[in-house]
Design a protein around this motif. Structure first.
Motif, short mmCIF file in Angstrom:
data_model
loop_
_atom_site.label_atom_id
_atom_site.label_comp_id
_atom_site.label_asym_id
_atom_site.label_seq_id
_atom_site.Cartn_x
_atom_site.Cartn_y
_atom_site.Cartn_z
N VAL A 138 -0.57 4.15 4.12
CA VAL A 138 -1.28 4.19 2.85
C VAL A 138 -0.84 5.43 2.06
O VAL A 138 -0.46 6.45 2.64
CB VAL A 138 -2.82 4.19 3.06
N TRP A 160 0.82 -1.21 0.00
CA TRP A 160 0.00 0.00 0.00
C TRP A 160 0.85 1.26 0.00
O TRP A 160 0.42 2.30 -0.45
CB TRP A 160 -0.93 0.02 1.22
N PHE A 183 -4.63 2.99 8.61
CA PHE A 183 -3.56 2.60 7.67
C PHE A 183 -2.48 3.69 7.66
O PHE A 183 -2.50 4.58 6.83
CB PHE A 183 -4.14 2.42 6.26
N LYS A 230 -8.13 -6.14 3.70
CA LYS A 230 -6.73 -5.72 3.52
C LYS A 230 -5.81 -6.87 3.10
O LYS A 230 -4.96 -6.72 2.23
CB LYS A 230 -6.19 -5.07 4.79
N ARG A 231 -6.00 -8.03 3.67
CA ARG A 231 -5.10 -9.15 3.35
C ARG A 231 -5.24 -9.60 1.90
O ARG A 231 -4.36 -10.27 1.37
CB ARG A 231 -5.33 -10.32 4.32
N LEU A 290 -12.34 -1.53 4.31
CA LEU A 290 -11.01 -1.81 3.74
C LEU A 290 -10.20 -2.71 4.66
O LEU A 290 -9.48 -3.59 4.19
CB LEU A 290 -10.25 -0.50 3.52
N GLU A 291 -10.31 -2.47 5.96
CA GLU A 291 -9.59 -3.29 6.93
C GLU A 291 -9.99 -4.76 6.80
O GLU A 291 -9.15 -5.65 6.90
CB GLU A 291 -9.89 -2.78 8.35
#
Length: 197
Positions: free
Chosen positions: A152, A2, A149, A112-113, A108-109
């Motif tokens: 980011v 990111w 993040f 994320k992976r 988004l969390e």
């Protein structure tokens, strides 16, 4: 990834041949389902879409994909992410309201992976040349995003406009200095979307 420079990322993955930003292909305003499907089938490296929070309480308080003055959509951010994570394309989410930011970061969390690719978070945080739309308040926007993040890539812009029948103002040093002041404390990559005209 990111926080990785997108040129290095796409070069490393053999999607571009030289470290040249002109080789990165963008698909803009991939908000509705038909546009997302088209973007996913396209040769674009990066998909950009607009995120708002519906003011009428629809979609059960979920962020949706729309660009004002449009205020509804056939696509929530959750549905949009579910489709885009199946691809290898980078993402730029353009926030049009502060209300959409925190719930979007939570979504988004959750994925994320699955997003091992460039992710840019964008908002117009300062008034710019000929701009008349409302800015997203810079400090709470940046604070909210970095609380989720911290590395980011930010895309921080000015509200702008273009009027073909008038003399159009350009960017001033005052506008640049205001942006520099805000970005001075940031440690992550920052890119600046500017109106080329």
């Amino acid at each position: 990834s990111w926080s990785e420079n997108i040129l290095e990322y796409f070069l490393r993955n053999n999607q571009i041949t030289t470290e040249d930003g002109a080789q990165i292909i963008w698909y803009h305003a991939a908000n509705h389902k038909v546009q997302v499907n088209e973007a996913l089938r396209s040769t674009a490296h990066m998909i950009e879409a607009d995120v708002i929070f519906p003011s009428d309480g629809s979609e059960h308080g979920q962020p949706i994909m729309a660009h004002p003055p449009e205020t509804n959509s056939d696509n929530t951010l959750q549905e949009w992410l579910a489709e885009v994570i199946k691809s290898n394309k980078g993402i730029k989410l353009d926030f049009k309201s502060l209300a959409a930011v925190e719930p979007s970061m939570m979504l988004l969390e959750n994925v994320k992976r699955h997003l091992k690719r460039p992710v840019w978070i964008n908002a117009d945080i300062l008034p710019g040349p000929n701009g008349n739309s409302r800015v997203v308040d810079a400090k709470p926007f940046i604070d909210t995003v970095t609380s989720f993040f911290p590395d980011v890539t930010f895309s921080l812009g000015w509200t702008t406009g273009w009027h073909p029948e008038k003399v159009n103002e350009g960017y001033s040093w005052i506008m640049v200095k205001e942006m520099e002041y805000i970005c001075n404390e940031l440690n992550q990559l920052v890119t600046f979307p500017v109106r080329a005209a």
